[in-house]
Design an enzyme around this catalytic site. Structure first.
Site, PDB file in Angstrom:
ATOM      1  N   LYS A  32      -4.096  -5.909   1.629  1.00  0.00           N
ATOM      2  CA  LYS A  32      -3.173  -5.199   2.525  1.00  0.00           C
ATOM      3  C   LYS A  32      -3.476  -3.695   2.523  1.00  0.00           C
ATOM      4  O   LYS A  32      -3.688  -3.098   3.576  1.00  0.00           O
ATOM      5  CB  LYS A  32      -1.724  -5.410   2.068  1.00  0.00           C
ATOM      6  CG  LYS A  32      -0.731  -4.482   2.765  1.00  0.00           C
ATOM      7  CD  LYS A  32       0.674  -4.622   2.242  1.00  0.00           C
ATOM      8  CE  LYS A  32       0.979  -3.900   0.977  1.00  0.00           C
ATOM      9  NZ  LYS A  32       1.524  -2.541   1.105  1.00  0.00           N
ATOM     10  N   ASN A  33      -3.519  -3.105   1.325  1.00  0.00           N
ATOM     11  CA  ASN A  33      -3.686  -1.654   1.267  1.00  0.00           C
ATOM     12  C   ASN A  33      -5.109  -1.220   1.592  1.00  0.00           C
ATOM     13  O   ASN A  33      -5.361  -0.049   1.865  1.00  0.00           O
ATOM     14  CB  ASN A  33      -3.251  -1.124  -0.110  1.00  0.00           C
ATOM     15  CG  ASN A  33      -1.740  -1.239  -0.302  1.00  0.00           C
ATOM     16  OD1 ASN A  33      -1.013  -1.510   0.662  1.00  0.00           O
ATOM     17  ND2 ASN A  33      -1.275  -1.054  -1.516  1.00  0.00           N
ATOM     18  N   ARG A 108       5.805   3.228   5.489  1.00  0.00           N
ATOM     19  CA  ARG A 108       5.316   4.575   5.169  1.00  0.00           C
ATOM     20  C   ARG A 108       3.844   4.776   5.496  1.00  0.00           C
ATOM     21  O   ARG A 108       3.427   5.880   5.826  1.00  0.00           O
ATOM     22  CB  ARG A 108       5.534   4.839   3.684  1.00  0.00           C
ATOM     23  CG  ARG A 108       6.925   5.239   3.345  1.00  0.00           C
ATOM     24  CD  ARG A 108       6.927   5.719   1.935  1.00  0.00           C
ATOM     25  NE  ARG A 108       5.857   6.686   1.736  1.00  0.00           N
ATOM     26  CZ  ARG A 108       5.977   7.992   1.951  1.00  0.00           C
ATOM     27  NH1 ARG A 108       7.123   8.488   2.332  1.00  0.00           N
ATOM     28  NH2 ARG A 108       4.950   8.800   1.755  1.00  0.00           N
ATOM     29  N   CYS A 132      11.941   5.917   0.078  1.00  0.00           N
ATOM     30  CA  CYS A 132      12.135   4.471   0.113  1.00  0.00           C
ATOM     31  C   CYS A 132      12.582   4.013  -1.263  1.00  0.00           C
ATOM     32  O   CYS A 132      12.808   4.832  -2.146  1.00  0.00           O
ATOM     33  CB  CYS A 132      10.862   3.763   0.556  1.00  0.00           C
ATOM     34  SG  CYS A 132       9.571   3.821  -0.681  1.00  0.00           S
ATOM     35  N   ARG A 137       8.564   9.966  -2.328  1.00  0.00           N
ATOM     36  CA  ARG A 137       7.329   9.816  -1.570  1.00  0.00           C
ATOM     37  C   ARG A 137       7.094  10.927  -0.542  1.00  0.00           C
ATOM     38  O   ARG A 137       7.088  10.687   0.678  1.00  0.00           O
ATOM     39  CB  ARG A 137       7.277   8.425  -0.927  1.00  0.00           C
ATOM     40  CG  ARG A 137       7.461   7.326  -1.959  1.00  0.00           C
ATOM     41  CD  ARG A 137       7.177   5.958  -1.430  1.00  0.00           C
ATOM     42  NE  ARG A 137       5.759   5.699  -1.299  1.00  0.00           N
ATOM     43  CZ  ARG A 137       5.266   4.553  -0.831  1.00  0.00           C
ATOM     44  NH1 ARG A 137       6.079   3.602  -0.444  1.00  0.00           N
ATOM     45  NH2 ARG A 137       3.978   4.365  -0.741  1.00  0.00           N
ATOM     46  N   ASP A 323       1.522  -0.717  -9.024  1.00  0.00           N
ATOM     47  CA  ASP A 323       1.816  -1.911  -8.225  1.00  0.00           C
ATOM     48  C   ASP A 323       1.857  -3.189  -9.064  1.00  0.00           C
ATOM     49  O   ASP A 323       2.162  -4.263  -8.529  1.00  0.00           O
ATOM     50  CB  ASP A 323       0.803  -2.058  -7.078  1.00  0.00           C
ATOM     51  CG  ASP A 323       1.012  -1.000  -6.009  1.00  0.00           C
ATOM     52  OD1 ASP A 323       2.091  -0.380  -5.980  1.00  0.00           O
ATOM     53  OD2 ASP A 323       0.092  -0.791  -5.193  1.00  0.00           O
ATOM     54  N   VAL A 345       3.606   7.041 -12.094  1.00  0.00           N
ATOM     55  CA  VAL A 345       3.224   7.334 -10.705  1.00  0.00           C
ATOM     56  C   VAL A 345       4.479   7.489  -9.840  1.00  0.00           C
ATOM     57  O   VAL A 345       4.608   8.462  -9.090  1.00  0.00           O
ATOM     58  CB  VAL A 345       2.289   6.233 -10.147  1.00  0.00           C
ATOM     59  CG1 VAL A 345       1.900   6.543  -8.697  1.00  0.00           C
ATOM     60  CG2 VAL A 345       1.035   6.118 -11.016  1.00  0.00           C
ATOM     61  N   ARG A 415       5.948  -8.449   3.395  1.00  0.00           N
ATOM     62  CA  ARG A 415       5.148  -7.269   3.755  1.00  0.00           C
ATOM     63  C   ARG A 415       3.800  -7.312   3.056  1.00  0.00           C
ATOM     64  O   ARG A 415       2.839  -6.717   3.546  1.00  0.00           O
ATOM     65  CB  ARG A 415       5.878  -5.993   3.319  1.00  0.00           C
ATOM     66  CG  ARG A 415       7.192  -5.789   4.020  1.00  0.00           C
ATOM     67  CD  ARG A 415       7.809  -4.511   3.593  1.00  0.00           C
ATOM     68  NE  ARG A 415       6.897  -3.411   3.924  1.00  0.00           N
ATOM     69  CZ  ARG A 415       7.153  -2.150   3.695  1.00  0.00           C
ATOM     70  NH1 ARG A 415       8.269  -1.796   3.118  1.00  0.00           N
ATOM     71  NH2 ARG A 415       6.287  -1.216   4.029  1.00  0.00           N
TER      72      ARG A 415
END
Ligand code: EPU
Length: 440
Positions: A32-33, A108, A132, A137, A323, A345, A415
């Site tokens: 995804k990223n 985002r 969020c 962020r 993540d 993070v 998502r």
């Protein structure tokens, strides 16, 4: 899109009967990223780009909607929410330069249209994304990098208004208080790809998704060196061609199933992943003493009853990724003793703590640290997903909790995980997607 929407949110939940031992193989989807910035980077290309192995996720669907709204032609050559897709995008001359609030607030990563629009059209008006569930962020580093390339940027009425008659390559430092920025590095790389001359980004993010974007830009004809290190050098081109590009496997999805196997296996093999992206996870598995075997494109883990607690912090790549923080926390609730998990993070990324505690976990949060007293029995309950990775951690906990767990608001999960319940069912989990209405 699936039925049963409220606004943009699909009102569905996952119902899980805990206690089944997972066995077998699970296939990893495209990243995804990795895919998101590449889709936005297609704005830069004069010729058509074909992108393969794009995961059928709601964030991808949303990105394609944004690109269509901006005037790009988007051709999806398969059913959307089933698996991985091939997409062809043509970015002709008639591209819009405004990305309104309604587009950006849902995701985002939409901020990633800023760099490419500015580079291709000389101006861009993009809504500020806002915070969020995982924290504030900010986007100050994105703007710092674009300003260094010569953009004039103002914030007006909640919009970033950026202009540049021409972008000129520059040397810049992009790291901030919490380390480098992944999307910020990518946004600036995309702008630099069409800037005049050489750009050097110091303090760049080194995540594998940055390397993935660098490869895509190279395929469009841009010279990019150093991606994967803290210094990236880009020489811009006035015109970029097209390409045919395959998105690499999703390392976060792979790691999620590896941690799930360690928690609820049996023996689980995660196939079609790139173990080279998962070194920090393997280090954690060793410290926990999870038996695992690493192949060329697969990882096999075996769940064993007695694991060892650890003390660990999330960090930018090559550190342990934020993540994975929520999913690791779910696993740590099973391990007798005290584990300590510090989030370096996103210090506020702990919405899952209260929900895991609803299932019987004993987790105390102190600032950016969670102290987990593991080994207590989990028992099924109704829990609420708050963000993507938090949702995955709740599903993992549900798989080992006694009785029934219902994870609500799974649009967060959709998502970033291609049909998670289907993949888990193939491993032997008892898990079903239901509409909220049928729950009552
Ligand atoms: N930051 C700033 N200023 C900026 C940008 C970031 O201070 O201008 C701070 C952030 O607040 C954070 C840190 O820098 O404390 C790192 O944030 P980063 O910018 O790297 O995050 P991101 O690029 O917005 C991507 C992923 C996230 C992942 C982070 C960290 C995408 C679409 N998102 O976000 O993925 O957690 O990098 O690795 O690539 C997810 O997939 O669930 C997810 C949230």
């Amino acid at each position: 899109m699936p039925q049963g929407e409220a606004g943009n949110h699909i009102v569905e939940m996952l119902e899980i009967q805990g206690g089944r031992v997972l066995e077998g193989a699970v296939q990893v989807s495209g990243s995804k990223n990795g895919a998101l910035p590449i889709l936005f980077a297609s704005i830069l290309a004069e010729a058509p780009v074909t992108i393969r192995n794009v995961p059928g996720l709601s964030d991808i669907h949303h990105t394609l909607e944004i690109l269509s709204e901006l005037g790009l032609s988007v051709d999806t050559q398969s059913e959307f929410f089933g698996g991985d897709m091939t997409i062809t995008i043509r970015a002709g001359e008639g591209i819009e330069t405004t990305a309104p609030y309604e587009m950006v607030r849902q995701m985002r990563a939409s901020i990633c249209c800023l760099g490419p629009l500015l580079a291709r059209k000389g101006r861009a008006r993009v809504s500020l994304p806002g915070g969020c569930a995982i924290g504030d962020r900010p986007v100050d580093l994105h703007l710092k990098g674009l300003r260094a390339l010569g953009a004039e940027i103002r914030i007006e009425h909640g919009y970033i208004e950026a202009r540049a008659d021409r972008l000129v390559g520059a040397r810049m430092y992009l790291s901030g208080a919490f380390g480098p920025t992944v999307l910020g590095t990518q946004n600036v790389m995309m702008a630099a790809a069409r800037a005049e001359g050489e750009t050097i980004i110091e303090g760049a993010a080194c995540e594998p998704e940055v390397i993935c974007l660098a490869r895509f830009l190279q395929a469009l004809g841009v010279s990019v060196e150093g991606a994967g290190t803290h210094q990236i050098r880009i020489v811009g081109q006035p015109e970029l061609g097209g390409t045919d590009f395959t998105v690499p496997p999703d390392r976060i999805e792979a790691g999620t199933y590896i941690l799930t196997g360690a928690m609820a296996g049996g023996t689980v093999t995660v196939e079609g992943c790139d173990p080279g992206d998962l070194s920090s996870l393997f280090d954690v598995l060793e410290r926990l003493q999870v038996p695992h075997e690493v192949g060329s494109d697969s990882v096999t883990v075996t769940g064993v009853p007695r694991l060892h607690p650890i003390d660990i912090a999330t960090l930018p790549h090559p550190g342990f990724p934020t993540d994975f923080q929520a999913q690791l926390m779910a696993l740590l609730t099973r391990i007798p003793g005290i584990s300590i998990l510090t989030e370096k993070v996103y210090p506020d990324r702990f919405m899952h703590v209260a929900e895991l505690n609803r299932l019987g976990a004993r987790i105390r949060k102190e600032g950016p640290t969670a102290i987990i007293e593991g080994g207590h029995r989990l028992s099924g309950a109704d829990v609420m997903a708050s963000d993507l990775r938090a949702s995955a951690s709740l599903v993992m906990a549900g798989l080992v909790a006694e009785g029934t767990t219902r994870v609500h608001r799974i649009y967060h999960l959709d998502r970033g995980y291609v049909r998670m319940e289907k993949k888990l069912r193939n491993l032997g989990a008892e898990i079903a997607r239901k509409s909220e209405q049928s729950a009552s």
